[in-house]
Design a protein around this motif. Structure first.
Motif, PDB file in Angstrom:
ATOM      1  N   TRP A 158     -13.346 -11.223  -8.582  1.00  0.00           N
ATOM      2  CA  TRP A 158     -13.269  -9.864  -7.863  1.00  0.00           C
ATOM      3  C   TRP A 158     -14.216  -9.158  -8.111  1.00  0.00           C
ATOM      4  CZ3 TRP A 158      -9.380  -6.802  -7.860  1.00  0.00           C
ATOM      5  CH2 TRP A 158      -7.691  -6.648  -8.382  1.00  0.00           C
TER       6      TRP A 158
ATOM      7  N   VAL B  55      -6.992  -6.856   1.252  1.00  0.00           N
ATOM      8  CA  VAL B  55      -7.446  -6.639  -0.058  1.00  0.00           C
ATOM      9  C   VAL B  55      -7.015  -5.663  -1.492  1.00  0.00           C
ATOM     10  CG1 VAL B  55      -8.942  -4.294  -0.194  1.00  0.00           C
ATOM     11  CG2 VAL B  55      -9.195  -5.608   2.206  1.00  0.00           C
TER      12      VAL B  55
ATOM     13  N   LEU C 298      -7.501  -3.444  -4.516  1.00  0.00           N
ATOM     14  CA  LEU C 298      -8.273  -2.452  -4.922  1.00  0.00           C
ATOM     15  C   LEU C 298      -7.527  -2.638  -6.235  1.00  0.00           C
ATOM     16  CD1 LEU C 298      -9.099  -0.369  -1.208  1.00  0.00           C
ATOM     17  CD2 LEU C 298     -10.716  -1.418  -2.815  1.00  0.00           C
ATOM     18  N   ASP C 299      -8.114  -2.657  -7.700  1.00  0.00           N
ATOM     19  CA  ASP C 299      -7.614  -2.858  -8.747  1.00  0.00           C
ATOM     20  C   ASP C 299      -6.522  -3.428  -8.971  1.00  0.00           C
ATOM     21  OD1 ASP C 299      -7.733  -2.225 -11.154  1.00  0.00           O
ATOM     22  OD2 ASP C 299      -7.991   0.212 -11.848  1.00  0.00           O
TER      23      ASP C 299
ATOM     24  N   GLU D  76      -2.706  -3.286  -3.413  1.00  0.00           N
ATOM     25  CA  GLU D  76      -3.290  -4.274  -2.290  1.00  0.00           C
ATOM     26  C   GLU D  76      -2.689  -4.594  -1.169  1.00  0.00           C
ATOM     27  OE1 GLU D  76      -1.113  -7.991  -1.325  1.00  0.00           O
ATOM     28  OE2 GLU D  76      -1.619  -8.204  -3.619  1.00  0.00           O
TER      29      GLU D  76
ATOM     30  N   TYR E 274     -13.350   2.441   0.127  1.00  0.00           N
ATOM     31  CA  TYR E 274     -13.633   2.538  -1.256  1.00  0.00           C
ATOM     32  C   TYR E 274     -15.573   3.238  -1.479  1.00  0.00           C
ATOM     33  CZ  TYR E 274     -14.099  -2.454  -0.651  1.00  0.00           C
ATOM     34  OH  TYR E 274     -14.409  -3.709  -0.242  1.00  0.00           O
TER      35      TYR E 274
ATOM     36  N   HIS F  30     -12.852  -4.944  -6.673  1.00  0.00           N
ATOM     37  CA  HIS F  30     -11.758  -5.649  -5.714  1.00  0.00           C
ATOM     38  C   HIS F  30     -12.110  -7.320  -5.465  1.00  0.00           C
ATOM     39  CE1 HIS F  30     -15.947  -4.305  -4.046  1.00  0.00           C
ATOM     40  NE2 HIS F  30     -16.043  -5.269  -3.512  1.00  0.00           N
TER      41      HIS F  30
ATOM     42  N   TRP G 273     -10.622  -9.603  -1.878  1.00  0.00           N
ATOM     43  CA  TRP G 273     -10.303 -10.227  -1.010  1.00  0.00           C
ATOM     44  C   TRP G 273      -9.330 -11.406  -0.654  1.00  0.00           C
ATOM     45  CZ3 TRP G 273     -15.174  -9.134   3.479  1.00  0.00           C
ATOM     46  CH2 TRP G 273     -15.266  -7.632   2.950  1.00  0.00           C
TER      47      TRP G 273
END
Length: 203
Positions: A139, A157, A159-160, A163, A174, A180, A182
């Motif tokens: 992360w 991607v 993000l917390d 997805e 962001y 985040h 990848w």
């Protein structure tokens, strides 16, 4: 005009990967010494071996983005600052510019993915082009805002808890502080353009 640009840049010496590795290592060593930290202290905090970090500082080894991220945290700075700050560079004035040729490279593999940094000398924003594969084993959390644009392939991607699957032409932005990561699907590769706040623009 192009000859004049090449002449000014050529005066700084070889821009190849070996030269870039030495420059990055020198920045890390200079900042570590200015912080009054030993190689061992930084290596322990960055979860790297003392011998590996010593090789990096001498320009004999290359780091992944994960390792650079940890070294930057240990030194109280950012990846962008270590990649682009040039202690010998003259202050940027109005109208200053840089031309980046397709043959230019950087000494990082971004976890197995070749990367080009398209900025230098304390920029406000740092554009980077990365290609290859990505895994979501780590992360990332940083203070800088980030923009990601998919040039080729597909990138997932996270993000917390959200997805997003991005195709070529898709983008995501962001703010800093959002964790985040990848990933690419097995057997697939991707090329992305990212833009992050640099050492002159970070909060």
């Amino acid at each position: 005009m192009s000859d004049a640009v090449s002449s000014r840049r050529g005066a700084k010496g070889d821009d190849g990967p070996a030269s870039a590795s030495r420059a990055l290592g020198a920045r890390i060593r200079a900042l570590r010494q200015s912080r009054g930290m030993t190689l061992t202290q930084v290596a322990v905090q960055a979860e790297l071996s003392h011998s590996f970090l010593s090789q990096v500082e001498r320009g004999l080894e290359r780091m992944s983005m994960t390792s650079l991220f940890r070294v930057a945290q240990a030194l109280g700075t950012t990846q962008q600052a270590l990649l682009t700050d040039d202690a010998d560079a003259a202050p940027r004035g109005a109208g200053s510019f840089h031309v980046f040729r397709a043959s230019e490279a950087t000494p990082l593999d971004a976890g197995g993915s070749p990367m080009r940094v398209l900025a230098r000398d304390h920029p406000r924003f740092v554009p980077m082009v990365m290609s290859g594969t990505f895994t979501e084993d780590l992360w990332w959390v940083h203070d800088e805002e980030e923009f990601v644009y998919v040039l080729e392939g597909r990138l997932v991607v996270v993000l917390d808890t959200d997805e997003f699957a991005l195709e070529a032409g898709d983008a995501v932005y962001y703010q800093g502080g959002i964790r985040h990561r990848w990933r690419t699907e097995p057997g697939e590769s991707v090329q992305v353009l990212t833009v992050k706040e640099g050492s002159a623009g970070a909060h």
